[in-house]
Design an enzyme around this catalytic site. Structure first.
Site, mmCIF file in Angstrom:
data_model
loop_
_atom_site.group_PDB
_atom_site.id
_atom_site.type_symbol
_atom_site.label_atom_id
_atom_site.label_comp_id
_atom_site.label_asym_id
_atom_site.label_seq_id
_atom_site.Cartn_x
_atom_site.Cartn_y
_atom_site.Cartn_z
ATOM 1 N N MET A 70 9.123 -3.009 -40.547
ATOM 2 C CA MET A 70 8.524 -1.760 -40.061
ATOM 3 C C MET A 70 9.669 -0.870 -39.609
ATOM 4 S SD MET A 70 5.335 -3.516 -38.115
ATOM 5 C CE MET A 70 6.216 -5.072 -38.072
ATOM 6 N N SER A 91 2.654 -14.964 -36.423
ATOM 7 C CA SER A 91 3.654 -13.926 -36.200
ATOM 8 C C SER A 91 4.502 -14.258 -34.978
ATOM 9 C CB SER A 91 2.982 -12.567 -36.002
ATOM 10 O OG SER A 91 3.943 -11.653 -35.533
ATOM 11 N N MET A 145 10.990 -4.259 -36.189
ATOM 12 C CA MET A 145 10.608 -2.895 -35.790
ATOM 13 C C MET A 145 11.832 -2.144 -35.279
ATOM 14 S SD MET A 145 7.230 -3.832 -33.605
ATOM 15 C CE MET A 145 5.874 -4.783 -34.312
ATOM 16 N N MET A 193 -2.434 -3.419 -43.619
ATOM 17 C CA MET A 193 -2.402 -3.478 -42.152
ATOM 18 C C MET A 193 -3.822 -3.269 -41.614
ATOM 19 S SD MET A 193 0.655 -4.173 -41.223
ATOM 20 C CE MET A 193 0.236 -4.134 -39.482
ATOM 21 N N ASP A 204 8.230 -9.874 -37.682
ATOM 22 C CA ASP A 204 7.999 -8.429 -37.561
ATOM 23 C C ASP A 204 9.255 -7.713 -37.095
ATOM 24 O OD1 ASP A 204 5.185 -7.988 -38.193
ATOM 25 O OD2 ASP A 204 4.793 -9.291 -36.474
#
Ligand code: DX5
Ligand code: ZN
Length: 228
Positions: A80, A20, A49, A149, A47
């Site tokens: 996300m 990640s 966000m 998750m 990721d």
């Protein structure tokens, strides 16, 4: 950049390691992704966000595009964000290979998954630790990957939640019973020890941030997770 990595095999025994980027040094993104590739990474996990769906803000399509243009690796983009439907097109255009959206977000889930497929990307669906498997069941025939998750999303470096193992087993069982076809990915607190528990439960795609990018020897860390 010429791309050769955009095809994923549908063999759910194949172990896929996806470091990640969240745990990388953001001042050297190109070099950090290259470091992951040389360490043996199969995919890069990105990721995204929005400070809304989760209590953190990371990066958006411009960084996805930068990674796409500066390195050649399969891009596993984890959104996300509260409105994946609104931002979807920008992440498609940025060069995502697989786009994962959350079932808890505010959108028509089936329609968003359909749009990801139509754009030629692989289709992922994620659920938080507190969300039961029943919430994703109506969509399992639309996806290439189910992301269970293993932490409450928002931050790297959190502890793995072993209670999710049961849900992983359930996801694999449903796949077999209904003859469906999706990878089971885990994300959060994954290292060689927790990866072994996730493989045993039936997951095959391991996202790992801190345990790879922050390891003294990234190649050894990736290998340890692969062989766990
Ligand atoms: C958590 C993110 C993860 C995170 C994992 O919200 O979705 O991908 O980067 O980080 P580690 O591996 O450090 O738990
Ligand atoms: Zn993630």
């Amino acid at each position: 950049m010429f791309r050769i990595a955009a095809v994923i095999a549908k063999n759910f025994n194949d172990r896929v390691i996806a470091p990640s980027l969240l745990a990388a040094d953001f001042s050297r993104i190109h070099e950090e992704v290259s470091r992951a590739i040389h360490a043996g990474a199969d995919w890069m996990h990105l990721d995204v966000m929005d400070g809304h769906f989760v209590d953190n803000i990371s990066f958006g399509p411009a960084i996805v595009q930068t990674v796409h243009e500066t390195n050649d690796i399969f891009l596993d983009v984890h959104l996300m964000i509260s409105r994946p439907d609104h931002y979807l097109q920008r992440f498609i255009a940025a060069g995502s290979d697989l786009i994962t959206v959350h079932v808890e977000a505010d959108h028509d889930v089936a329609e968003t998954l359909r749009r990801i497929r139509e754009a030629g990307c692989q289709v992922g669906l994620a659920l938080n630790p507190a969300t039961p498997i029943s919430a994703v069941e109506p969509f399992l025939d639309q996806i290439d990957l189910l992301l269970c998750m293993t932490v409450v999303p928002g931050f790297g470096g959190q502890a793995f939640m072993p209670e999710v193992l049961e849900k992983i087993q359930a996801a694999v069982k449903i796949r077999e019973t209904k003859n469906l076809s999706y990878h089971v990915e885990v994300d959060g607190g994954i290292d060689a020890v927790t990866a072994a528990r996730c493989y045993a439960a039936g997951a095959n795609v391991m996202v790992a941030g801190s345990s790879t990018f922050r390891a003294p020897d990234m190649a050894a860390a990736v290998t340890a997770i692969r062989n766990a």
